[in-house]
Write a protein that holds these residues in place. Structure first.
Motif, PDB file in Angstrom:
ATOM      1  N   ARG A  24       0.831  -1.203   0.000  1.00  0.00           N
ATOM      2  CA  ARG A  24       0.000   0.000   0.000  1.00  0.00           C
ATOM      3  C   ARG A  24       0.863   1.250   0.000  1.00  0.00           C
ATOM      4  NH1 ARG A  24      -4.152   0.788   4.882  1.00  0.00           N
ATOM      5  NH2 ARG A  24      -2.196   1.306   5.946  1.00  0.00           N
ATOM      6  N   LEU A  25       1.974   1.194   0.760  1.00  0.00           N
ATOM      7  CA  LEU A  25       2.911   2.320   0.801  1.00  0.00           C
ATOM      8  C   LEU A  25       3.454   2.608  -0.598  1.00  0.00           C
ATOM      9  CD1 LEU A  25       5.682   2.734   3.486  1.00  0.00           C
ATOM     10  CD2 LEU A  25       6.286   2.876   1.090  1.00  0.00           C
ATOM     11  N   ARG A  83       2.085   1.730  -3.435  1.00  0.00           N
ATOM     12  CA  ARG A  83       0.981   2.181  -4.277  1.00  0.00           C
ATOM     13  C   ARG A  83       0.696   3.665  -4.051  1.00  0.00           C
ATOM     14  NH1 ARG A  83      -2.263  -1.270  -2.605  1.00  0.00           N
ATOM     15  NH2 ARG A  83      -3.591  -0.037  -1.207  1.00  0.00           N
ATOM     16  N   ASP A  84       0.712   4.049  -2.781  1.00  0.00           N
ATOM     17  CA  ASP A  84       0.471   5.458  -2.470  1.00  0.00           C
ATOM     18  C   ASP A  84       1.571   6.338  -3.047  1.00  0.00           C
ATOM     19  OD1 ASP A  84      -1.823   4.792  -1.140  1.00  0.00           O
ATOM     20  OD2 ASP A  84      -0.977   4.976   0.869  1.00  0.00           O
ATOM     21  N   ALA A  85       2.807   5.858  -2.981  1.00  0.00           N
ATOM     22  CA  ALA A  85       3.931   6.650  -3.517  1.00  0.00           C
ATOM     23  C   ALA A  85       3.791   6.853  -5.022  1.00  0.00           C
ATOM     24  CB  ALA A  85       5.247   5.955  -3.200  1.00  0.00           C
ATOM     25  N   ASN A  86       3.263   5.837  -5.696  1.00  0.00           N
ATOM     26  CA  ASN A  86       3.140   5.926  -7.157  1.00  0.00           C
ATOM     27  C   ASN A  86       1.886   6.667  -7.613  1.00  0.00           C
ATOM     28  OD1 ASN A  86       5.515   4.475  -7.647  1.00  0.00           O
ATOM     29  ND2 ASN A  86       4.455   2.515  -7.439  1.00  0.00           N
ATOM     30  N   LEU A 113       5.938   8.997   2.736  1.00  0.00           N
ATOM     31  CA  LEU A 113       6.670  10.250   2.957  1.00  0.00           C
ATOM     32  C   LEU A 113       7.646  10.088   4.112  1.00  0.00           C
ATOM     33  CD1 LEU A 113       3.718  12.818   2.868  1.00  0.00           C
ATOM     34  CD2 LEU A 113       5.247  12.205   0.976  1.00  0.00           C
ATOM     35  N   PRO A 114       8.785  10.765   4.081  1.00  0.00           N
ATOM     36  CA  PRO A 114       9.625  10.809   5.273  1.00  0.00           C
ATOM     37  C   PRO A 114       8.962  11.680   6.340  1.00  0.00           C
ATOM     38  CG  PRO A 114      10.554  12.216   3.595  1.00  0.00           C
ATOM     39  CD  PRO A 114       9.382  11.520   2.960  1.00  0.00           C
ATOM     40  N   ARG A 118       9.186   2.682   5.859  1.00  0.00           N
ATOM     41  CA  ARG A 118      10.341   1.770   5.762  1.00  0.00           C
ATOM     42  C   ARG A 118      11.223   1.860   7.001  1.00  0.00           C
ATOM     43  NH1 ARG A 118       9.808  -1.967   1.537  1.00  0.00           N
ATOM     44  NH2 ARG A 118       8.650  -0.934  -0.139  1.00  0.00           N
ATOM     45  N   VAL A 119      11.283   3.041   7.604  1.00  0.00           N
ATOM     46  CA  VAL A 119      12.091   3.205   8.813  1.00  0.00           C
ATOM     47  C   VAL A 119      11.463   2.425   9.977  1.00  0.00           C
ATOM     48  CG1 VAL A 119      12.912   4.869  10.538  1.00  0.00           C
ATOM     49  CG2 VAL A 119      13.014   5.435   8.099  1.00  0.00           C
ATOM     50  N   VAL A 120      10.141   2.510  10.097  1.00  0.00           N
ATOM     51  CA  VAL A 120       9.457   1.806  11.185  1.00  0.00           C
ATOM     52  C   VAL A 120       9.233   0.360  10.763  1.00  0.00           C
ATOM     53  CG1 VAL A 120       7.415   1.730  12.660  1.00  0.00           C
ATOM     54  CG2 VAL A 120       8.349   3.931  11.963  1.00  0.00           C
TER      55      VAL A 120
END
Length: 614
Positions: A26-27, A29-32, A171-172, A280-282
Motif C-alpha cells: 500500500r505504501l 501504491r500510495d507513492a506511485n 513520505l519521510p 520503511r524506517v518503522v
C-alpha cells in the motif's frame, strides 16, 4: 546480537509477514499514485498556497523544491506544548535557506493527564490518541507535501501523530521535540507532600505549593512518565535527532536542533538521493529497539498499549509476551523517578540517551543496523549534539555513565531485568511495572477489596477500613467501560498503606501509566470487566495473589464456582464533560493488549498471536 533479541524479532517478523507486506504494498501504491503538486490541478494548487507569502508561492510553483507539512499539537495551556508556538516560523525560515518551503498542514488536540487526573475529562484521554491519528491524516490528506514534521511530545499525542503519519508512510517524517522543563521540587518531596495530604496532615495550600514548585515552567514534566518515555522510544526508533529529546526549551541549542531537523528532512525526501520514507524506517527492528529502550530505562506502562498500536499501524503485530521476553534479558540501566530520585534532566546530564544506547548496543541488545531518519543506521545514534558558532556539531556520547547512580552498566545494572512483566492467570492477562517496586513487595497474597471507581476508595481509606493486608480491585475502568482513565488518585492512598507495613497491591483493568510507583499494580487486565472479563466476578474477601516474580495473577477460589458467578453490574456513569460524544467510539475500542484502538480490527492481531503460539 543477543539470541533472545534475535528470536523475538524473528517471531514478530514471521507473525507479521502478511500484514506487513500488505502495508508495504500500500505504501508503494500510495507513492506511485498520490498526486504530488505537479499532478494537482491548478485550482487545487492555488487553494493550497493562497495564504503563502509571495516568495514561497514562487518556490512551490517550481515543483522541484521540498514542501514540508507541519502537524502541530501546540496549545498554550499545557507546559509541554507551549514551546511549539514559535516552531513553525523557525522551521519555515530554515527551509527557505535551502530553497524549500513549509506549511502548517493542521493541528491536533493535545490534552494533559496531569490536568484531568481524577476528573471526568480523563475518560477522554486515551480516546484522544486515535482522534489525533485521524486529525494527522486529515492534515496530510491535502497531499501538498514531500515530507512531514510532527510537533508533539506528551502521552497520547506522540503515538497518535505516529499512527496517523504511518498512513502516509510513503513520505519521510520526523518528530521535533520541545524538551523538559528545568528541575523544580524534588519528586520524592512532591510524593511525600501528596501522602501527607492523603492522610489529612497538611492542607490544600501546602499541596498546591508543592505541585506548583514541581510543575513550574514550559516543558514536559521532569519525572519519567509517558511523555519522556515517548521521547526515549522515538529516539530508539530513529525518528528524531539523536540526543535531542531532553534539551530544555528556550535554549539556543533547542532552537538550533529545530532548524537542523527542518533542513535535514529535505535531505531524506523523495527529491533527494537518500530517500527514507517513514513506513520503511518503522520496521520490526525499530519496534524492538523502542521496546528495549523502554525496558532498560524503566519507562511507562502506557507503551504496552501505545507501542502495540503504533506497530500495528506499520503492519507489525507485537504482544505483551514479546515485551516480557525482552524484559527478562534487558537489564534496568536507568534510575529516574519514580524508579529513583533523579529526574530526566539529571539523566540527560549523566550521559542521556547516547550513553544508554552505547551500553545496549555494545552488549547486543539493540539492532544497530536498523534504518533511521538520521545517519546510516541506528549504530550512529551514540552521539550528542553540541552548539558551535551557532551550528550543530555531533560528538561521541560518553561511553560510560557520568553518574552511575542514574545510568548504570550491563555489568552492574540496577536490576538484572527490565521494568515490565506480563501476568497471566484465571483473572486474565495483565502487565506490571516492577522497576520501582522493591523485591520484597513483588509478591502479594491477600483478600480482595473491590471498587467500581477510584473515587470510591478514598472514603474507605479515610474511615480506616483499608488498614490491613489487601488487594485493591478497581474494575470497569477498561477501554470499553469508560475510556480507560489513569487511576493515579489511588497512588497516595496505596503508598500510605504500604508505608504502614501492610501487604498491598492493585488489580485493575484501568491504567496507571509512567508514574506507576512502589506499590505492585497489575494493570490493563484483559479481558476487561465491560467485555465479560472475570475481573468483574471478583468479590470482597476473595484471596488474590499477584506474583510479579512468577508472572501470575490468580484468585484462589474453586474454578467452577468462579466460572458460574454472575458478573457484577457496570456502574452508571455520568455523560458530562463531553463523554457522551465518545460513547460510540468507546464501544469500538479493542482490548488493551491489542492497543485499545478503534483504528484496526482486533481479530487480525489475535489470530496472528494465536497462530504464533500453536
Amino acid at each position: 546480537m543477543h539470541p533472545v533479541l534475535e528470536q523475538v524479532t524473528a517471531q514478530i517478523r514471521e507473525r507479521s509477514k502478511a500484514l506487513r507486506q500488505n502495508y508495504l504494498d500500500r505504501l508503494d501504491r500510495d507513492a506511485n499514485e498520490a498526486p504530488d503538486r505537479a499532478r494537482l490541478s491548478c485550482g487545487n494548487l492555488a487553494h493550497g498556497f493562497a495564504a503563502c507569502q509571495e516568495s514561497d508561492k514562487q518556490t512551490l510553483k517550481l515543483m522541484d523544491s521540498v514542501n514540508v507539512g507541519i502537524v502541530t499539537a501546540y496549545n498554550d495551556m499545557l507546559s509541554a506544548h507551549q514551546p511549539y508556538q514559535g516552531y513553525p516560523d523557525i522551521i519555515k525560515e530554515a527551509l527557505r535557506e535551502l530553497g524549500s518551503t513549509g506549511q502548517v498542514a493542521g493541528a491536533t488536540p493535545a490534552m494533559c493527564d496531569g490536568v484531568t487526573q481524577g476528573q471526568a475529562g480523563m475518560e477522554l484521554s486515551l480516546l484522544s490518541r486515535d482522534h489525533i491519528a485521524q486529525s494527522t491524516a486529515v492534515a496530510l490528506s491535502h497531499q501538498m507535501f514531500d515530507a512531514a514534521l510532527l510537533l508533539g511530545i506528551c502521552d497520547k499525542i506522540v503515538p497518535g501523530l505516529l499512527i496517523g503519519a504511518l498512513r502516509f508512510g510513503h513520505l519521510p517524517a520526523m518528530f521535533v521535540p520541545a524538551g523538559p522543563m528545568p528541575t523544580g521540587l524534588a519528586n520524592k518531596e512532591k510524593l511525600r507532600i501528596r501522602q501527607l495530604y492523603a492522610q489529612g496532615e497538611v492542607g490544600r495550600d501546602a499541596l498546591l505549593e508543592a505541585e506548583s514548585a514541581s510543575y513550574h515552567s514550559a516543558g514536559t514534566c521532569t519525572f519519567y512518565g509517558t511523555a519522556n518515555s515517548n521521547q526515549m522510544v522515538l529516539e530508539a526508533m530513529g525518528l528524531q535527532l539523536p540526543g535531542s529529546s531532553f534539551v530544555n526549551p528556550g535554549t539556543e541549542l533547542r532552537d538550533a536542533l529545530t532548524r537542523y531537523t527542518a533542513q535535514h528532512i529535505t535531505k531524506i525526501s523523495g527529491k533527494s538521493k537518500n530517500f527514507r520514507p517513514l513506513g520503511r524506517v518503522v520496521d520490526e527492528r525499530a519496534v524492538v529497539n523502542g521496546i528495549v529502550a523502554l525496558l532498560a530505562s524503566g519507562g511507562s506502562t502506557n507503551h504496552t498499549i501505545h507501542l502495540t498500536a503504533m506497530a500495528r499501524a506499520a503492519g507489525i503485530i507485537i504482544s505483551w509476551e514479546d515485551m516480557d521476553k525482552l524484559s527478562r534479558v534487558t537489564p534496568l540501566l536507568a534510575k529516574v523517578y519514580p524508579n529513583g530520585s533523579a529526574d530526566i534532566n539529571h539523566f540527560h546530564a549523566a550521559g542521556g540517551t547516547g550513553a544508554l544506547f552505547t551500553e545496549l548496543l555494545s552488549n547486543g541488545l539493540m539492532h544497530g543496523d536498523a534504518l533511521t531518519t538520521w545517519g546510516e543506521n541506528f549504530a550512529d545514534f551514540c552521539v550528542e549534539p553540541k552548539l558551535e558558532h551557532g551550528q550543530i556539531q555531533w560528538s561521541p556520547a560518553p561511553k560510560t555513565s557520568l553518574d552511575d547512580s542514574v545510568i548504570g552498566a550491563v555489568a552492574k545494572p540496577f536490576d538484572p531485568e527490565g521494568g515490565l512483566r506480563q501476568l497471566d492467570g484465571n483473572i486474565g492477562r495483565a502487565v506490571i511495572k516492577i522497576s520501582a517496586v522493591a523485591p520484597e513487595h513483588r509478591i502479594v497474597k491477600a483478600p480482595a477489596v473491590v471498587f467500581d471507581s477510584q473515587h470510591a476508595l478514598e472514603a474507605r481509606f479515610k474511615a480506616g477500613e483499608l488498614n490491613k493486608d489487601c488487594v485493591v480491585v478497581v474494575r470497569y475502568q477498561g477501554p470499553k467501560a469508560n475510556g480507560m482513565p489513569e487511576l493515579h488518585k489511588l497512588t497516595p492512598f496505596l503508598g500510605v498503606l504500604q508505608d504502614k507495613g501492610f501487604a498491598v497491591a492493585l488489580v485493575t483493568d484501568g491504567r496507571m501509566s509512567g508514574a506507576s510507583g512502589k506499590v505492585p499494580a497489575a494493570i490493563h487486565v484483559s479481558p476487561e470487566a465491560a467485555s465479560g472479563g472475570w475481573i468483574g466476578r471478583i468479590q470482597d474477601g476473595d484471596l488474590i495473589e499477584v506474583d510479579a516474580t512468577k508472572g501470575t495473577l490468580q484468585v484462589h477460589i474453586d474454578e467452577l464456582e468462579f466460572s458460574q458467578r454472575i458478573q457484577a453490574s457496570a456502574p452508571i456513569e455520568d455523560d458530562n464533560c463531553g463523554r457522551d460524544l465518545f460513547a460510540a467510539t468507546r464501544a469500538l475500542l479493542s482490548s488493551a493488549e491489542t492497543g485499545a484502538t478503534f483504528l484496526f480490527d482486533e481479530a487480525t492481531a489475535l489470530n496472528a498471536l494465536q497462530s504464533a503460539t500453536e
